[in-house]
Scaffold this active site. Structure first.
Site, PDB file in Angstrom:
ATOM      1  N   ASP A  67      48.625  24.546  -3.747  1.00 41.97           N
ATOM      2  CA  ASP A  67      50.268  24.805  -3.581  1.00 41.97           C
ATOM      3  C   ASP A  67      50.737  23.398  -2.628  1.00 41.97           C
ATOM      4  O   ASP A  67      49.643  22.625  -1.687  1.00 41.97           O
ATOM      5  CB  ASP A  67      50.392  25.923  -2.704  1.00 41.97           C
ATOM      6  CG  ASP A  67      49.418  25.852  -1.717  1.00 41.97           C
ATOM      7  OD1 ASP A  67      48.679  24.769  -0.823  1.00 41.97           O
ATOM      8  OD2 ASP A  67      49.753  27.229  -0.987  1.00 41.97           O
ATOM      9  N   ASN A 136      51.014  38.468   4.498  1.00 40.72           N
ATOM     10  CA  ASN A 136      52.254  39.838   3.653  1.00 40.72           C
ATOM     11  C   ASN A 136      51.432  40.120   2.464  1.00 40.72           C
ATOM     12  O   ASN A 136      52.119  40.118   1.283  1.00 40.72           O
ATOM     13  CB  ASN A 136      53.343  39.236   3.426  1.00 40.72           C
ATOM     14  CG  ASN A 136      53.900  37.657   3.288  1.00 40.72           C
ATOM     15  OD1 ASN A 136      52.203  37.298   2.889  1.00 40.72           O
ATOM     16  ND2 ASN A 136      54.667  37.261   2.723  1.00 40.72           N
ATOM     17  N   HIS A 138      50.952  37.565   0.528  1.00 39.53           N
ATOM     18  CA  HIS A 138      50.378  36.091  -0.207  1.00 39.53           C
ATOM     19  C   HIS A 138      49.469  35.103  -0.568  1.00 39.53           C
ATOM     20  O   HIS A 138      48.294  35.571   0.084  1.00 39.53           O
ATOM     21  CB  HIS A 138      51.919  35.089   0.002  1.00 39.53           C
ATOM     22  CG  HIS A 138      51.431  34.332   1.403  1.00 39.53           C
ATOM     23  ND1 HIS A 138      52.415  34.334   1.969  1.00 39.53           N
ATOM     24  CD2 HIS A 138      50.204  33.864   1.440  1.00 39.53           C
ATOM     25  CE1 HIS A 138      51.710  32.893   2.994  1.00 39.53           C
ATOM     26  NE2 HIS A 138      50.493  32.587   2.116  1.00 39.53           N
ATOM     27  N   GLU A 143      54.587  34.674  -2.603  1.00 39.93           N
ATOM     28  CA  GLU A 143      55.601  35.528  -2.002  1.00 39.93           C
ATOM     29  C   GLU A 143      55.682  37.177  -2.032  1.00 39.93           C
ATOM     30  O   GLU A 143      55.527  37.125  -3.438  1.00 39.93           O
ATOM     31  CB  GLU A 143      56.837  35.158  -1.066  1.00 39.93           C
ATOM     32  CG  GLU A 143      56.384  33.985  -0.240  1.00 39.93           C
ATOM     33  CD  GLU A 143      55.517  33.690   0.738  1.00 39.93           C
ATOM     34  OE1 GLU A 143      55.161  34.730   1.215  1.00 39.93           O
ATOM     35  OE2 GLU A 143      55.764  33.145   1.811  1.00 39.93           O
TER      36      GLU A 143
HETATM   37  C1  F6R Z   1      47.099  27.035   1.154  1.00 45.51           C
HETATM   38  C2  F6R Z   1      47.725  28.634   0.464  1.00 45.51           C
HETATM   39  C3  F6R Z   1      47.909  30.103   1.995  1.00 45.51           C
HETATM   40  C4  F6R Z   1      46.915  30.364   2.836  1.00 45.51           C
HETATM   41  C5  F6R Z   1      47.658  31.756   3.743  1.00 45.51           C
HETATM   42  C6  F6R Z   1      46.360  31.992   4.434  1.00 45.51           C
HETATM   43  O1  F6R Z   1      47.017  26.318   0.399  1.00 45.51           O
HETATM   44  O2  F6R Z   1      47.617  28.955  -0.159  1.00 45.51           O
HETATM   45  O3  F6R Z   1      48.104  31.005   0.232  1.00 45.51           O
HETATM   46  O4  F6R Z   1      45.907  30.556   2.478  1.00 45.51           O
HETATM   47  O5  F6R Z   1      48.406  31.576   4.139  1.00 45.51           O
HETATM   48  O6  F6R Z   1      46.771  30.693   5.815  1.00 45.51           O
HETATM   49  P1  F6R Z   1      45.066  30.574   6.702  1.00 45.51           P
HETATM   50  O7  F6R Z   1      44.334  30.665   5.965  1.00 45.51           O
HETATM   51  O8  F6R Z   1      46.106  29.938   7.646  1.00 45.51           O
HETATM   52  O9  F6R Z   1      46.217  32.486   7.408  1.00 45.51           O
END
Ligand code: F6R
Length: 235
Positions: A67, A136, A138, A143
């Site tokens: 992403d 959440n 995701h 989301e």
């Molecule tokens: C980032 C991504 C997100 C993160 C998620 C957890 O490329 O795909 O889904 O993996 O937001 O983020 P952290 O590891 O910072 O808690």
């Protein structure tokens, strides 16, 4: 689904890096799907160490990231392209032209989504996809929703994601409100999935991996994938 519980973040990172390292050793031309955020930083550091030791060779590896924020060009310090260059790519012998991240500065985001979707498909699928998970549920920036989006698409980030990610910006107003992300279908086509989660994600990991499969908790779809390893830290 396999669960590997580790004593701490360091051990989680070492194990995830070993799984990725094994993939690189067994298939030096692998396509790796990569994630940003705090969870995989230690994994990338371990991969760098094994490259420096001469154990891993990334010269034939291709990578596709999950992403990117809309509105941030690759040279913006908070962009995911910049993160990947700084955290991993500039420390190993991967060819930068073999690394792909959605273009957050594209003029036409719909076209960019189609281009990136076609690109991932052109590789014939990702060999190993590394994932983190949001509080959440995701995965990538899929989301909670009323359906599982299939393809690369543009999403509106939820307030909780914007606030969780604000720690990396000067203030919350600077966090982009939309992003381009691989869809759930794109992720599910990966041959193997490794999900890393710190201890603070225990509750959502349990809900996602043991609860009902629902787009309310996007990661719950991973229960349907034949080869998922969840590496979760106890502290
Ligand atoms: C980032 C991504 C997100 C993160 C998620 C957890 O490329 O795909 O889904 O993996 O937001 O983020 P952290 O590891 O910072 O808690």
């Amino acid at each position: 689904m396999r669960f590997i519980e580790t004593k701490d973040y360091e051990e989680m990172s070492l194990i995830a890096a070993n799984l990725i390292g094994a993939q690189v050793l067994l298939k030096p031309s692998s396509v790796l799907g990569l994630a940003t955020g705090s969870s995989p930083i230690g994994t990338y550091q371990e991969l760098i160490r094994n490259y420096q030791r001469g154990i891993l060779d990334f010269s034939d590896i291709h990578t596709v990231n999950l992403d990117e924020y809309c509105g941030l060009a690759g040279d913006h310090p908070q962009s995911y392209r910049y993160f990947m260059n700084q955290t991993l790519f500039s420390h190993i012998n991967i060819k930068l032209e073999n690394t792909f991240v959605p273009n957050g500065a594209a003029e036409d985001f719909d076209k960019e989504c189609s281009r990136y979707d076609a690109l991932v498909k052109s590789f014939g699928g990702v060999d190993l996809q590394l994932l983190g998970i949001g509080h959440n549920g995701h995965i990538a920036f899929n989301e909670p929703d009323d359906h599982f989006p299939a393809q690369v698409h543009r999403v509106k980030l939820t307030e909780s994601t914007i606030h969780a990610n604000a720690r990396l910006f000067d203030n919350v107003e600077e966090v982009p409100t939309t992003a381009l992300t691989m869809g759930i279908g794109t992720i599910m086509r990966a041959k193997r999935i490794v999900l890393v989660a710190g201890a603070e994600k225990k509750e959502i990991v349990c809900r996602a991996m043991e609860g009902k499969i629902s787009p309310d908790v996007p990661a719950s779809v991973l229960q349907l994938h034949p080869d998922v390893t969840v590496v979760i830290s106890k502290s």
